[in-house]
Scaffold this motif. Structure first.
Motif, mmCIF file in Angstrom:
data_model
loop_
_atom_site.group_PDB
_atom_site.id
_atom_site.type_symbol
_atom_site.label_atom_id
_atom_site.label_comp_id
_atom_site.label_asym_id
_atom_site.label_seq_id
_atom_site.Cartn_x
_atom_site.Cartn_y
_atom_site.Cartn_z
ATOM 1 N N TYR A 99 0.758 -1.258 0.213
ATOM 2 C CA TYR A 99 0.101 0.053 -0.135
ATOM 3 C C TYR A 99 1.008 1.291 -0.053
ATOM 4 O O TYR A 99 0.663 2.139 -0.789
ATOM 5 N N THR A 100 1.877 1.307 0.877
ATOM 6 C CA THR A 100 2.711 2.558 1.186
ATOM 7 C C THR A 100 3.785 2.571 -0.309
ATOM 8 O O THR A 100 3.671 3.930 -0.803
ATOM 9 N N LEU A 101 4.047 1.556 -0.782
ATOM 10 C CA LEU A 101 4.835 1.644 -2.142
ATOM 11 C C LEU A 101 4.072 2.322 -3.190
ATOM 12 O O LEU A 101 4.420 3.346 -3.864
ATOM 13 N N VAL A 102 3.076 1.823 -3.515
ATOM 14 C CA VAL A 102 2.121 2.398 -4.634
ATOM 15 C C VAL A 102 1.411 3.550 -4.413
ATOM 16 O O VAL A 102 1.624 4.410 -5.180
ATOM 17 N N PHE A 103 0.886 3.641 -3.299
ATOM 18 C CA PHE A 103 0.488 5.225 -2.696
ATOM 19 C C PHE A 103 1.597 6.146 -2.954
ATOM 20 O O PHE A 103 1.393 7.309 -3.432
ATOM 21 N N GLY A 138 8.956 5.328 -6.202
ATOM 22 C CA GLY A 138 9.052 4.012 -5.794
ATOM 23 C C GLY A 138 10.071 3.463 -5.329
ATOM 24 O O GLY A 138 10.266 2.545 -4.476
ATOM 25 N N SER A 139 11.452 3.690 -5.938
ATOM 26 C CA SER A 139 12.584 3.130 -5.749
ATOM 27 C C SER A 139 13.064 3.429 -4.403
ATOM 28 O O SER A 139 13.543 2.895 -3.422
ATOM 29 N N GLY A 165 13.489 0.855 -1.362
ATOM 30 C CA GLY A 165 14.661 0.681 -0.556
ATOM 31 C C GLY A 165 14.760 1.117 1.074
ATOM 32 O O GLY A 165 15.129 0.398 1.749
ATOM 33 N N ILE A 166 13.618 2.048 1.447
ATOM 34 C CA ILE A 166 13.690 2.455 2.679
ATOM 35 C C ILE A 166 12.866 1.215 3.315
ATOM 36 O O ILE A 166 13.306 0.741 4.379
ATOM 37 N N LEU A 197 21.202 -0.724 -3.947
ATOM 38 C CA LEU A 197 20.753 -0.593 -5.578
ATOM 39 C C LEU A 197 19.478 0.257 -5.756
ATOM 40 O O LEU A 197 19.568 1.116 -6.438
ATOM 41 N N ALA A 198 18.448 -0.117 -5.016
ATOM 42 C CA ALA A 198 17.255 0.831 -4.862
ATOM 43 C C ALA A 198 17.570 2.145 -4.450
ATOM 44 O O ALA A 198 17.151 3.086 -5.178
ATOM 45 N N LEU A 199 18.168 2.664 -3.492
ATOM 46 C CA LEU A 199 18.620 3.803 -3.208
ATOM 47 C C LEU A 199 19.427 4.588 -3.963
ATOM 48 O O LEU A 199 19.343 5.748 -4.444
#
Length: 467
Positions: free
Chosen positions: A53-57, A208-209, A213-214, A229-231
């Protein structure tokens, strides 16, 4: 500019819809143990119930705001609300964990459309001055109350009915708001223009990345290759996004929003404040259930001292701000929240709810009631009408990023502290540190800029205009 024809109806539709989103952002906390048992989810799967939810939001907020500007905020608001309601129903009937996680992601899509549209509709409906001050105060009160009532609703549903009931409740209410919206919400004409595809893709990728990452850092650690990598992708993408937005004719995130020192400081302060508050809700809920032996419903009810005080202070805020000015009110709000968080962090094995939890909650509730409206108001102050959606998107993006970063940080720093009480103490001490950082940003950025822009010592919320 005359006021809206149906101000109460507009306010009710917007606030109830926004409340549903905030409710489901926190209803999950007290329901997680029941969900884990019902759907046989392990720790990783359970974390993704919230993370999806948090990622997409967070990733789609700026895109959702831009869609409202280009296609008209009222139809976009209705579509977003229907997506959110559909996702809530699908979650309620989820037969397996993967279904639930997918439903939460779909909820994030709807929330990313509704949240910026709701604030932009208030901005468009109420002229700057006392009318907008009251509307923003109610909007801010909804943000604070929705989070704490979500705990109560989730706990009550899990204990007395089923965790599914906490999501089914959205369906009839959301449908009612979607039916009423075309009748009462103002029409905002679609603004012709080119859609900034590169900017839209860039914002989704960067946010999103960063959020991914967080979130993963909380489980994997900050030195994990996936997290790094994500950060790194987020950092590189941010540089590319800024360059694109500086050149784009109609950017999805206009960089001029950050030129006003009050707005840019409000975005940073909001992220720090929400980072501390999400930690407060998460760790205090654990504290009441595990250390004090509260049931899920009792833990939700344990937040009522904060909720009641928050509501009382937030509804009185326009009068307070007219008398003292919004910047001083914001400073007092952050200080009270900081004092309450520091007090609560001193909880130990001999502490009781009435002596060590409820009193600091009163301070936190009062502080949140004073702080949320000015943080929102300064985030949209002086924006041009064509930038209302984008500014609302940035306000909500800083909100979501702050929560994601804050929770991951507080979980990480408290992981090796010992038993639950020790972990809560460490986490809330760091939460107080985030609030201290918020206070520094407010004092260094918002207060002096407000003094320069307004010679009068007391002003209503969101009355300053960009010159």
């Amino acid at each position: 500019m005359s006021g809206p024809a149906h101000p109460r109806a507009i306010l009710a539709i917007v606030l109830v819809s926004y409340f549903l989103i905030l409710l489901d952002n926190s209803v999950i906390f007290t329901a997680l143990p029941s969900i884990a048992t019902s759907l046989d989810l392990g720790p990783t799967g359970l974390s993704w119930v919230q993370d999806a939810y948090t990622l997409v939001f967070g990733g789609l907020l700026l895109l959702g705001a831009r869609l409202g500007d280009l296609l008209g905020r009222r139809p976009v608001f209705v579509v977003g609300l229907l997506v959110f309601v559909t996702a809530s129903f699908l979650i309620g009937v989820a037969p397996a964990g993967w279904w639930l996680i997918a439903g939460r992601a779909l909820q994030g899509v709807g929330a990313a459309i509704v949240a910026p549209s709701s604030l932009a509709l208030l901005t468009a409906s109420f002229a700057e001055g006392e009318a907008r001050s009251r509307a923003v105060a109610w909007y801010a009160a909804t943000a604070g109350i929705g989070a704490s009532l979500g705990m109560l609703v989730g706990g009550a549903a899990a204990e007395w009915i089923s965790w599914r009931a906490g999501f089914f409740v959205n369906v009839p209410i959301g449908i009612a708001m979607a039916v009423l919206a075309p009748r009462y919400l103002p029409t905002t004409q679609p603004r012709p223009g080119r859609f900034d595809l590169a900017g839209a893709f860039g914002t989704v990728s960067v946010v999103g990345s960063l959020v991914f990452g967080i979130l993963e850092a909380g489980d994997r650690g900050w030195d994990d290759p996936v997290v790094l990598l994500a950060l790194s992708l987020a950092a590189v993408g941010l540089v590319a996004l800024v360059r694109n937005e500086a050149r784009a004719a109609e950017p999805v995130m206009p960089l001029r929003l950050f030129r006003d020192r009050r707005r840019s400081s409000a975005y940073a302060a909001r992220a720090l404040y929400l980072g501390a508050m999400i930690g407060f809700f998460y760790f205090t809920s654990l504290l009441m259930q595990d250390a004090l032996g509260f049931s899920p419903f009792e833990a939700g009810a344990g937040f009522l001292p904060m909720t009641v005080v928050n509501f009382a202070v937030a509804t009185a805020l326009p009068r307070i701000a007219r008398r003292y000015g919004e910047a001083p009110v914001l400073v007092v709000g952050v200080v009270l929240t900081l004092l309450g968080m520091a007090w609560l962090s001193r909880f130990d094995a001999t502490s009781t709810y009435l002596a060590a939890v409820a009193p600091p909650m009163v301070l936190i509730g009062a502080g949140q009631g004073l702080a949320f409206a000015p943080l929102t108001s300064f985030g949209i102050v002086g924006v041009r009408s064509e930038d209302a959606g984008a500014a609302s998107g940035v306000v909500n993006t800083s909100h979501q990023l702050g929560m994601a970063l804050g929770l991951a940080l507080l979980v990480a720093v408290s992981a090796d502290a010992g038993d639950l009480t020790a972990r809560v103490g460490v986490a809330l001490t760091w939460g107080a540190g985030l609030l201290a950082g918020c206070l520094v940003v407010v004092m260094a950025g918002i207060v002096p800029a407000t003094r320069r822009s307004a010679p009068a010592p007391a002003r209503p919320l969101a009355t300053a205009t960009e010159r």
